[in-house]
Write a protein that holds these residues in place. Structure first.
Motif, PDB file in Angstrom:
ATOM      1  N   ASP A 300      44.165  43.897  36.983  1.00 43.10           N
ATOM      2  CA  ASP A 300      43.683  42.251  37.453  1.00 43.10           C
ATOM      3  C   ASP A 300      44.633  41.465  38.000  1.00 43.10           C
ATOM      4  OD1 ASP A 300      41.399  43.253  36.099  1.00 43.10           O
ATOM      5  OD2 ASP A 300      41.894  42.167  33.972  1.00 43.10           O
ATOM      6  N   ARG A 301      45.942  41.667  37.512  1.00 39.91           N
ATOM      7  CA  ARG A 301      46.924  40.942  38.098  1.00 39.91           C
ATOM      8  C   ARG A 301      47.309  40.952  39.512  1.00 39.91           C
ATOM      9  NH1 ARG A 301      49.738  35.896  36.684  1.00 39.91           N
ATOM     10  NH2 ARG A 301      48.726  36.287  34.615  1.00 39.91           N
ATOM     11  N   GLN A 304      44.341  39.590  41.634  1.00 38.83           N
ATOM     12  CA  GLN A 304      44.531  38.149  41.690  1.00 38.83           C
ATOM     13  C   GLN A 304      45.783  37.890  42.596  1.00 38.83           C
ATOM     14  OE1 GLN A 304      44.531  37.084  37.433  1.00 38.83           O
ATOM     15  NE2 GLN A 304      45.596  35.357  37.873  1.00 38.83           N
ATOM     16  N   ASN A 305      46.586  38.641  42.746  1.00 43.91           N
ATOM     17  CA  ASN A 305      48.175  38.055  43.464  1.00 43.91           C
ATOM     18  C   ASN A 305      47.767  38.554  44.955  1.00 43.91           C
ATOM     19  OD1 ASN A 305      48.983  37.226  41.042  1.00 43.91           O
ATOM     20  ND2 ASN A 305      50.636  38.994  40.739  1.00 43.91           N
TER      21      ASN A 305
END
Ligand code: NAD
Length: 480
Positions: A300-301, A304-305
């Motif tokens: 997820d991170r 997102q990034n």
């Protein structure tokens, strides 16, 4: 047990070939035949000048550092462009690591050099009437060799420390960043006479020629493999060395750690310079219960990034792999892991034409895989599961001492146990990189990950000899 499958003898450390062996050093782009004689000439000039440099006052050293600062500022934009020509890094990363950090570092030396230079008076135990002090004296003529991953910053940090400590120095950046080396040459020439500081451009043969000379101190940043070559060269002349090397820096995630935070920190840390940092987290130990959450949160991170809504990678936000051999090296580590049963849980896209590797998390990893044996130096992270913390401690302490160790834990007793039973250059608890960024701490490795340290006052000390001076009380003739 650590890892999903455990081969026989998994705890025994093997002598490891360095992962970058034979891959990163190219032949010289230019090799003017007069380089060795020029090196000799400048070395003789610096040998003669060193005594004047050694006696320089704090004010004179500050003035040199101010000249260096002005030259860096004047060539700042050119420098940023050059680093980006040599390496496709996000511009903001280049500005911070290669420009702002360098300026801040020079400023720190300017602000503190006077204090650092003061002799340290010590109490005399032989005779209370005598005087004794420790004098930080310049080592003399120093050689500074740097790596490609922060080609300017990791050379100028040591240069600023060497100047603050009153040395002369000869400098060479990596041959993998010729544009940066060229601008660095302009900066050095704008700030210094060659009898104080001189920069040489060129390939490994220039580094080899430099290493023939009887320097007083050699400051090397790079791989453990080349570190051995440097130390052997230094041994011929009994030069002192600072070796800032690499290795596999583990992350231990304790059972009570906040897995969401670990995943977010890990995604950011592996994105930084595309995982091509000496203190980049190399591999992660988690409990089996934490594993699915960590995989999910990391995925997820990273999304997102680094990804647009349509799923395409924002490639301007992650550094390229520096060259084709390094791309092939990381691919080989992944291919070997998959062939031996590992699972690509996140990422896994390797774009050869663009030398881009998407952040990748590998699970079902075992110690016999090359990915658990060689420094990865890329945006790839293997995950190993464990049952008991002591297994992780045993695993780490049976191998080469890493440059960095990362612990995520909310149990102080566990942190203490890990600290006591492992060794590493430095440690950050519940975060990444902070022990590097804190300038009141020494930064360096231990054994296979390095020798000596720098940053802040520790850089000044690395370039100083602690000279012991004992003065007997002299009584006037005829006095009793
Ligand atoms: P490298 O060892 O290949 O090269 C470092 C320097 O040595 C370069 O200037 C290179 O031109 C020179 N060199 C290469 N072969 C040589 C030889 N045979 N004789 C003399 N000089 C030679 O390292 P690299 O690929 O530039 O950098 C990556 C490595 O550096 C990684 O292992 C990383 O962990 C380590 N590193 C450590 C730190 C630290 O502060 N501890 C910082 C950055 C990188």
């Amino acid at each position: 047990m650590i890892g999903e499958r455990r081969p026989v003898g998994w705890l025994s450390p093997r002598p490891l070939p360095h992962p970058l062996e034979g891959l990163v050093s190219t032949a010289a782009t230019t090799s003017p035949t007069d380089i060795p004689s020029d090196i000799q000439r400048v070395f003789q000039l610096q040998r003669a000048h060193q005594w004047q440099a050694k006696t320089s006052t704090a004010e004179q050293r500050k003035e040199k550092l101010r000249r260096l600062r002005a030259a860096v500022e004047a060539h700042g934009e050119e420098l940023v462009a050059a680093v980006r020509r040599d390496t496709r890094k996000p511009e903001q990363e280049v500005r911070i690591t290669e420009l702002l950090n360098v300026l801040a570092n020079i400023d720190r030396n300017i602000s503190n050099v006077e204090e650092w230079m003061k002799p340290v008076e010590v109490k005399t135990s032989l005779n209370p009437d005598d005087r004794a002090r420790i004098v930080h004296e310049a080592r003399g003529v120093c050689l500074i060799l740097g790596p490609w991953n922060f080609p300017f910053g990791l050379v100028m940090g040591p240069v600023a420390a060497a100047i603050a400590a009153g040395n002369c120095c000869m400098v060479k950046l990596t041959d993998l960043c010729p544009a940066t080396a060229h601008v660095a040459g302009k900066i050095i020439r704008a700030a210094f006479d060659e009898q104080e500081v001189a920069l040489f451009e060129g390939g490994v043969e220039v580094a080899t020629a430099l290493l023939e000379l009887p320097f007083n101190h050699i400051f090397f940043t790079g791989s453990t493999r080349v570190g051995r070559i440097v130390m052997a060269a230094a041994a011929r002349n009994l030069a002192s060395v600072t070796l800032e090397l690499g290795g596999k820096s583990p992350v231990i995630v304790d059972a009570d750690a906040d897995v969401g935070k670990v995943a977010a920190d890990l995604a950011a840390a592996k994105q930084f310079n595309g995982g091509q940092a000496c203190i980049s987290p190399d591999h992660v130990f988690v409990t089996a219960a934490q594993k699915p959450r960590l995989v999910e949160a990391f995925r997820d991170r990273v999304r997102q990034n680094l990804y647009d809504a349509d799923g395409s990678l924002k490639r301007e936000n992650i550094a390229q792999i520096v060259n084709a051999p390094n791309f092939a090296r990381i691919k080989r580590l992944l291919d070997d892991a998959v062939a031996k049963g590992a699972t690509i849980a996140v990422g896994g896209q390797l774009e050869e034409a663009d030398r881009t590797i998407h952040p990748t998390l590998v699970t079902d990893v075992t110690p016999d895989m090359l990915i658990m044996q060689e420094e990865i130096f890329g945006p790839v992270v293997p995950l190993m599961t464990y049952d008991r913390l002591d297994e992780v401690i045993e695993f780490i302490s049976a191998r080469d001492k890493p440059l960095a160790l990362y612990i995520y834990s909310n149990t102080p007793g566990n942190v203490e146990r890990i600290l006591q039973r492992t060794s590493s250059g430095g440690v950050t608890v519940n975060g990444f990189f902070s022990h590097y960024l804190e300038n009141n701490l020494p930064f360096g490795g231990v054994n296979q990950s390095g020798l000596g340290s720098y940053h802040g006052v520790f850089g000044f000390r690395a370039f100083s000899h602690e000279r012991a001076v004992y003065m007997h009380q002299v009584k006037p003739a005829g006095a009793h």
